[in-house]
Scaffold this motif. Structure first.
Motif, short mmCIF file in Angstrom:
data_model
loop_
_atom_site.label_atom_id
_atom_site.label_comp_id
_atom_site.label_asym_id
_atom_site.label_seq_id
_atom_site.Cartn_x
_atom_site.Cartn_y
_atom_site.Cartn_z
N PHE A 5 0.83 -1.20 0.00
CA PHE A 5 0.00 0.00 0.00
C PHE A 5 0.86 1.24 0.00
O PHE A 5 1.97 1.25 0.50
CB PHE A 5 -1.04 0.02 1.13
CG PHE A 5 -0.50 0.07 2.53
CD1 PHE A 5 -0.21 -1.08 3.21
CD2 PHE A 5 -0.31 1.26 3.16
CE1 PHE A 5 0.28 -1.04 4.50
CE2 PHE A 5 0.19 1.32 4.45
CZ PHE A 5 0.48 0.16 5.12
N ASP A 6 0.31 2.29 -0.62
CA ASP A 6 0.97 3.58 -0.75
C ASP A 6 -0.14 4.63 -0.71
O ASP A 6 -0.83 4.86 -1.70
CB ASP A 6 1.74 3.64 -2.07
CG ASP A 6 2.58 4.90 -2.20
OD1 ASP A 6 2.61 5.71 -1.25
OD2 ASP A 6 3.21 5.07 -3.26
N ILE A 7 -0.35 5.22 0.46
CA ILE A 7 -1.46 6.13 0.67
C ILE A 7 -0.98 7.56 0.43
O ILE A 7 -0.01 8.01 1.03
CB ILE A 7 -2.02 6.00 2.10
CG1 ILE A 7 -2.44 4.56 2.38
CG2 ILE A 7 -3.19 6.96 2.32
CD1 ILE A 7 -2.78 4.29 3.84
N ALA A 8 -1.66 8.26 -0.46
CA ALA A 8 -1.30 9.65 -0.77
C ALA A 8 -1.62 10.55 0.43
O ALA A 8 -2.53 10.27 1.20
CB ALA A 8 -2.07 10.13 -1.99
N GLU A 9 -0.86 11.65 0.57
CA GLU A 9 -1.04 12.56 1.70
C GLU A 9 -2.44 13.16 1.76
O GLU A 9 -2.92 13.50 2.83
CB GLU A 9 0.01 13.67 1.66
CG GLU A 9 1.39 13.18 2.04
CD GLU A 9 2.41 14.32 2.11
OE1 GLU A 9 2.01 15.49 2.15
OE2 GLU A 9 3.60 14.00 2.12
N ASN A 10 -3.10 13.28 0.61
CA ASN A 10 -4.45 13.88 0.62
C ASN A 10 -5.52 12.85 1.01
O ASN A 10 -6.70 13.18 1.03
CB ASN A 10 -4.78 14.48 -0.73
CG ASN A 10 -4.84 13.46 -1.85
OD1 ASN A 10 -4.44 12.31 -1.68
ND2 ASN A 10 -5.31 13.87 -3.01
N GLU A 11 -5.13 11.63 1.35
CA GLU A 11 -6.09 10.60 1.73
C GLU A 11 -6.17 10.40 3.25
O GLU A 11 -6.87 9.51 3.70
CB GLU A 11 -5.74 9.28 1.06
CG GLU A 11 -5.90 9.31 -0.44
CD GLU A 11 -5.58 7.98 -1.08
OE1 GLU A 11 -6.51 7.38 -1.63
OE2 GLU A 11 -4.42 7.56 -1.03
N TYR A 12 -5.44 11.20 4.01
CA TYR A 12 -5.53 11.12 5.46
C TYR A 12 -5.23 12.48 6.06
O TYR A 12 -4.72 13.36 5.39
CB TYR A 12 -4.59 10.05 6.04
CG TYR A 12 -3.12 10.25 5.73
CD1 TYR A 12 -2.30 11.02 6.54
CD2 TYR A 12 -2.54 9.64 4.62
CE1 TYR A 12 -0.97 11.20 6.27
CE2 TYR A 12 -1.20 9.81 4.33
CZ TYR A 12 -0.43 10.59 5.15
OH TYR A 12 0.90 10.76 4.87
N TYR A 13 -5.59 12.64 7.33
CA TYR A 13 -5.38 13.89 8.05
C TYR A 13 -4.20 13.73 8.99
O TYR A 13 -3.95 12.65 9.50
CB TYR A 13 -6.62 14.26 8.87
CG TYR A 13 -7.86 14.43 8.04
CD1 TYR A 13 -8.10 15.63 7.39
CD2 TYR A 13 -8.78 13.40 7.90
CE1 TYR A 13 -9.24 15.80 6.61
CE2 TYR A 13 -9.93 13.56 7.13
CZ TYR A 13 -10.14 14.77 6.49
OH TYR A 13 -11.26 14.92 5.73
N GLY A 14 -3.48 14.81 9.26
CA GLY A 14 -2.40 14.76 10.23
C GLY A 14 -1.09 14.31 9.63
O GLY A 14 -0.90 14.29 8.42
N SER A 15 -0.15 13.90 10.50
CA SER A 15 1.19 13.54 10.06
C SER A 15 1.28 12.12 9.51
O SER A 15 2.24 11.78 8.83
CB SER A 15 2.18 13.71 11.21
OG SER A 15 1.81 12.86 12.29
N ALA A 16 0.28 11.28 9.81
CA ALA A 16 0.26 9.89 9.33
C ALA A 16 -1.18 9.41 9.37
O ALA A 16 -2.02 10.00 10.04
CB ALA A 16 1.14 9.01 10.23
N PRO A 17 -1.48 8.32 8.66
CA PRO A 17 -2.84 7.78 8.74
C PRO A 17 -3.15 7.34 10.16
O PRO A 17 -2.27 6.97 10.92
CB PRO A 17 -2.81 6.58 7.80
CG PRO A 17 -1.64 6.79 6.91
CD PRO A 17 -0.64 7.56 7.73
#
Length: 164
Positions: free
Chosen positions: A33-45
């Motif tokens: 998995f590779d989650i884009a920064e715009n897919e979560y809030y804060g510094s990490a998912p």
């Protein structure tokens, strides 16, 4: 402690799960998995069903099927069954597989030609041999026409006799 069966699966403001996930995971040279920064809030998912700070999700509003999309499973965490849903904007060869934390494929959920639209499958926490898997973190990966479209993680909880 809140009973997961009666929860809205959101995180509280002081949850230790906020910003403790990882946005990238690779195993044996394969990106799971590779989650884009715009897919979560804060510094990490967040490690949880819904990101802290997200608006409530309305069940009767379905996104337009204009692109491939793998949804977060629900419920999450789960015991004993969870639902995995995804969109396919065109027909094609689709595979949906479950992997353990070591990156080993344990379950083939789908491996067939599907028409466009929204699809879902339920996973009952068993492997391809119908054996129950242990509690823990699992990843599910959507491939369409041989290309990785998305990977998400889920958490299987098992009740022990001491928790009844």
């Amino acid at each position: 402690f809140e009973d997961p069966q009666n929860s809205d699966y959101s995180l509280s403001e002081n949850s230790p799960c906020i910003d403790t996930g990882t946005s990238y995971y690779e195993w044996n040279g394969e990106v799971l998995f590779d989650i884009a920064e715009n897919e979560y809030y804060g510094s990490a998912p967040d490690i949880g069903a819904y990101e802290y700070g997200m608006d409530n999700i309305e069940d009767d509003v379905l996104p337009e099927v204009s692109k491939f999309h793998l949804f977060q499973n629900y419920p999450n965490p789960f015991n004993p069954i969870t639902t995995i849903s995804f969109n396919t904007p065109k027909e094609g060869k689709v595979s949906l597989n479950i992997y353990n934390i070591k990156g080993q494929k344990i379950k083939t959920m789908i491996n067939e030609h599907l028409i466009l639209g929204q699809h879902s499958r339920q996973w009952n926490g068993t492997d391809d041999n119908k054996n129950p898997v242990s509690a823990g973190i699992y990843f599910y990966k959507l491939n369409v026409n041989g290309k990785i479209r998305d990977v998400k993680k889920c958490l299987l909880l098992k009740k022990t006799p001491s928790t009844f």
